[in-house]
Design a protein around this motif. Structure first.
Motif, PDB file in Angstrom:
ATOM      1  N   LYS A  45     -20.199 -10.815 -28.629  1.00 20.15           N
ATOM      2  CA  LYS A  45     -19.672  -9.521 -28.225  1.00 20.15           C
ATOM      3  C   LYS A  45     -20.606  -8.901 -27.208  1.00 20.15           C
ATOM      4  CE  LYS A  45     -16.354  -6.425 -28.999  1.00 20.15           C
ATOM      5  NZ  LYS A  45     -14.921  -6.719 -28.942  1.00 20.15           N
ATOM      6  N   LEU A  46     -20.047  -8.132 -26.288  1.00 18.03           N
ATOM      7  CA  LEU A  46     -20.839  -7.443 -25.294  1.00 18.03           C
ATOM      8  C   LEU A  46     -20.571  -5.948 -25.406  1.00 18.03           C
ATOM      9  CD1 LEU A  46     -19.646 -10.264 -23.856  1.00 18.03           C
ATOM     10  CD2 LEU A  46     -21.096  -9.465 -22.007  1.00 18.03           C
ATOM     11  N   SER A  47     -21.648  -5.168 -25.465  1.00 18.36           N
ATOM     12  CA  SER A  47     -21.535  -3.713 -25.467  1.00 18.36           C
ATOM     13  C   SER A  47     -22.071  -3.185 -24.150  1.00 18.36           C
ATOM     14  CB  SER A  47     -22.328  -3.105 -26.627  1.00 18.36           C
ATOM     15  OG  SER A  47     -21.761  -3.454 -27.865  1.00 18.36           O
ATOM     16  N   VAL A  48     -21.297  -2.317 -23.525  1.00 13.24           N
ATOM     17  CA  VAL A  48     -21.717  -1.696 -22.271  1.00 13.24           C
ATOM     18  C   VAL A  48     -21.931  -0.212 -22.531  1.00 13.24           C
ATOM     19  CG1 VAL A  48     -21.133  -1.208 -19.875  1.00 13.24           C
ATOM     20  CG2 VAL A  48     -20.416  -3.373 -20.916  1.00 13.24           C
ATOM     21  N   ALA A  67     -17.173  -3.901 -25.677  1.00 14.78           N
ATOM     22  CA  ALA A  67     -17.178  -2.643 -26.433  1.00 14.78           C
ATOM     23  C   ALA A  67     -17.911  -1.620 -25.580  1.00 14.78           C
ATOM     24  CB  ALA A  67     -17.881  -2.824 -27.777  1.00 14.78           C
ATOM     25  N   TRP A  68     -17.378  -0.412 -25.510  1.00 10.66           N
ATOM     26  CA  TRP A  68     -17.931   0.614 -24.633  1.00 10.66           C
ATOM     27  C   TRP A  68     -18.583   1.713 -25.459  1.00 10.66           C
ATOM     28  CZ3 TRP A  68     -17.857  -0.178 -19.396  1.00 10.66           C
ATOM     29  CH2 TRP A  68     -17.023  -1.202 -18.934  1.00 10.66           C
ATOM     30  N   ALA A  69     -19.806   2.079 -25.063  1.00 13.80           N
ATOM     31  CA  ALA A  69     -20.546   3.137 -25.755  1.00 13.80           C
ATOM     32  C   ALA A  69     -20.937   4.196 -24.730  1.00 13.80           C
ATOM     33  CB  ALA A  69     -21.791   2.565 -26.423  1.00 13.80           C
ATOM     34  N   HIS A  70     -20.593   5.447 -25.020  1.00 14.45           N
ATOM     35  CA  HIS A  70     -20.820   6.530 -24.068  1.00 14.45           C
ATOM     36  C   HIS A  70     -22.172   7.190 -24.301  1.00 14.45           C
ATOM     37  CE1 HIS A  70     -19.703  10.676 -22.314  1.00 14.45           C
ATOM     38  NE2 HIS A  70     -20.054   9.851 -21.338  1.00 14.45           N
ATOM     39  N   GLN A  71     -22.985   7.279 -23.246  1.00 13.73           N
ATOM     40  CA  GLN A  71     -24.232   8.031 -23.290  1.00 13.73           C
ATOM     41  C   GLN A  71     -24.019   9.318 -22.506  1.00 13.73           C
ATOM     42  OE1 GLN A  71     -27.653   6.417 -21.228  1.00 13.73           O
ATOM     43  NE2 GLN A  71     -29.113   7.493 -22.551  1.00 13.73           N
ATOM     44  N   ALA A  72     -23.717  10.389 -23.201  1.00 14.87           N
ATOM     45  CA  ALA A  72     -23.367  11.653 -22.546  1.00 14.87           C
ATOM     46  C   ALA A  72     -24.559  12.271 -21.839  1.00 14.87           C
ATOM     47  CB  ALA A  72     -22.805  12.634 -23.574  1.00 14.87           C
ATOM     48  N   GLU A  73     -25.757  12.165 -22.441  1.00 17.03           N
ATOM     49  CA  GLU A  73     -26.971  12.683 -21.829  1.00 17.03           C
ATOM     50  C   GLU A  73     -27.902  11.517 -21.529  1.00 17.03           C
ATOM     51  OE1 GLU A  73     -28.422  16.703 -23.406  1.00 17.03           O
ATOM     52  OE2 GLU A  73     -27.565  15.723 -25.182  1.00 17.03           O
TER      53      GLU A  73
END
Length: 452
Positions: A45-48, A67-73
């Protein structure tokens, strides 16, 4: 194995509305190169981790294995990796990569993963003469004990030339614990991923190191100047691979490959050529200077003269194309076809031994074998709303300056006189022409320019 790719940087120094990881290297986004390498490693699996312009990044590169992970700050690399924790397995190796470091080779990463083993930690480092700006690798008795960032380093530590690339491999169960203990008590006020090295040492885990074969494998991109430098490095490497495969490049410094170029034996490529998408050149193909070839197959023995533009075409064996010819998508040429200067072909099939040597447009046409298309011939395939096809059967001779108003068929062996506008089918083996009766107007004079 799970791969986490950090791709949340805004890239202000790019001075572009396009997110940094979507900036193009060899015609493809920086992040696409990193994803290709990660997939070549066989990751489960790859997470971006995305941030600035994240929706544009997802729209451009989304795939079922991501899989997408949001870094808001933007609170540092440690904080970025923490955003991917919900996607990580409870155990197993995790490889950390960067979306703006596109040229790391699969072999280099495989060695790093091997060094990490089943329960260890491995860090990719590199020695550079000027380490300014990089985190330094601090060793005691030859063993890595920590990494110190430039702004936090002492004078002695700044003299260290072995630096951190940021690329590492460790176990998921350990990573979770280390990320939870990170502090932002440093000059930058950020959560450094590099702080986990000291934590690993404190936990009794030996930090192994591995180095790439070339420094350029670890180079990242922060501005357009660095992007341009990396582009030339990459193109040089691609050219070198072609040379080693037996391709003749008149000047290896003047070729651009923006996709996949597959060459047979004894292929020759002149200067200034650009290859985009999927391009195949068969045995003995010669490509003249300053051609642009995109998503095209060129069969053995074909000659592409200078200044041609080919896209979505299939060129047959021993064809002669150009100079200054354009083949558009849907063009399929059989063997020994000649498409000459300033001739454009679109969505058309041309059978063997046919020629259109000068100044013609052949669109939406089916052309038989041994057809001669005279200079200035046009298939009028569009009525302003719909497209229609023109059929030209075998052994037809079409005189210069002819317009074929589709839908229309020219029978086998027919001849069309020069200047004909064909609106009805032409019968086989007959001469068909349509011209106004020739007149001479005696005494007619050209208009004279009036004095002001």
């Amino acid at each position: 194995m799970h791969v986490v790719i950090l791709a949340a940087g805004q890239g202000k120094r790019m001075r572009s509305a396009l997110p940094k990881v979507l900036q193009a290297l060899a015609g493809r986004p920086l992040l696409a190169h990193v994803l290709d390498t990660a997939r070549a490693l066989g990751a489960d699996k790859l997470s971006v981790v995305f941030g600035h312009g994240g929706e544009a990044v997802r729209a451009a590169l989304d795939a079922p294995d991501l899989a997408w992970a949001h870094q808001a700050e933007q609170l540092g690399t440690g904080h970025a990796v923490a955003q991917a924790l919900p996607h990580l397995p409870e155990s197993g190796p995790v490889l950390i990569l960067y979306g703006d470091v596109p040229l790391t080779r699969r072999e280099t990463l495989s060695e790093l993963i091997t060094r990490a083993g089943t329960d260890g930690f491995a860090l990719l480092t590199v020695d550079i003469p000027d380490p300014t700006g990089y985190g330094r690798i601090v060793r005691e008795a030859g063993k890595v004990v920590r990494i110190v960032e430039q702004k936090d380093a002492s004078e002695a530590e700044r003299a260290i030339t072995e630096v951190n690339t940021g690329i590492l491999c460790c176990q998921a169960q350990h990573l979770r614990g280390w990320l939870a203990r990170l502090s932002n008590d440093n000059a930058q006020g950020e959560y450094y991923l590099t702080d986990i090295i000291a934590m690993a040492v404190a936990d009794g885990i030996t930090v192994q190191t591995s180095q790439p074969a070339e420094v350029w494998e670890t180079l990242g991109v922060n501005d357009k100047s660095q992007l341009a430098s990396l582009e030339r490095l990459h193109q040089r490497n691609l050219a070198q691979a072609l040379l080693q495969a037996g391709v003749t490049l008149i000047d290896p410094a003047r070729i651009d490959i923006r996709g996949a170029l597959v060459c047979g034996r004894d292929v020759e490529i002149d200067v200034g050529c650009v290859f985009e998408g999927e391009v195949t050149l068969g045995d003995g193909v010669r490509v003249g200077a300053n051609c642009v070839i995109r998503n095209t197959k060129i069969a053995a023995g074909a000659l592409i003269h200078p200044f041609c533009h080919l896209e979505g075409a299939s060129v047959g064996p021993k064809d002669l194309i150009g100079p200054f010819a354009r083949l558009r998508p849907g063009t399929v040429l059989a063997e020994d076809v000649h498409i000459g200067n300033f001739t454009e072909v679109k969505n058309s099939a041309i059978a063997a031994h046919s020629k259109a040597n000068h100044l013609s447009y052949l669109g939406d046409a089916d052309i038989g074998s041994r057809v001669n298309v005279g200079a200035g011939t046009i298939t009028c395939n569009y009525d302003g709303a719909n497209k229609f096809r023109t059929v030209i059967e075998d052994e037809v001779f079409i005189g210069s300056d002819t317009q074929l108003v589709a839908p229309v068929r020219v029978g086998r062996g027919a001849t069309l006189g020069a200047g004909t506008t064909l609106t009805k089918d032409a019968p086989p083996a007959e001469l068909t022409l349509s011209r106004a009766r020739q007149l001479t107007l005696l005494g007619w004079k050209r208009p004279a320019k009036k004095a002001k």
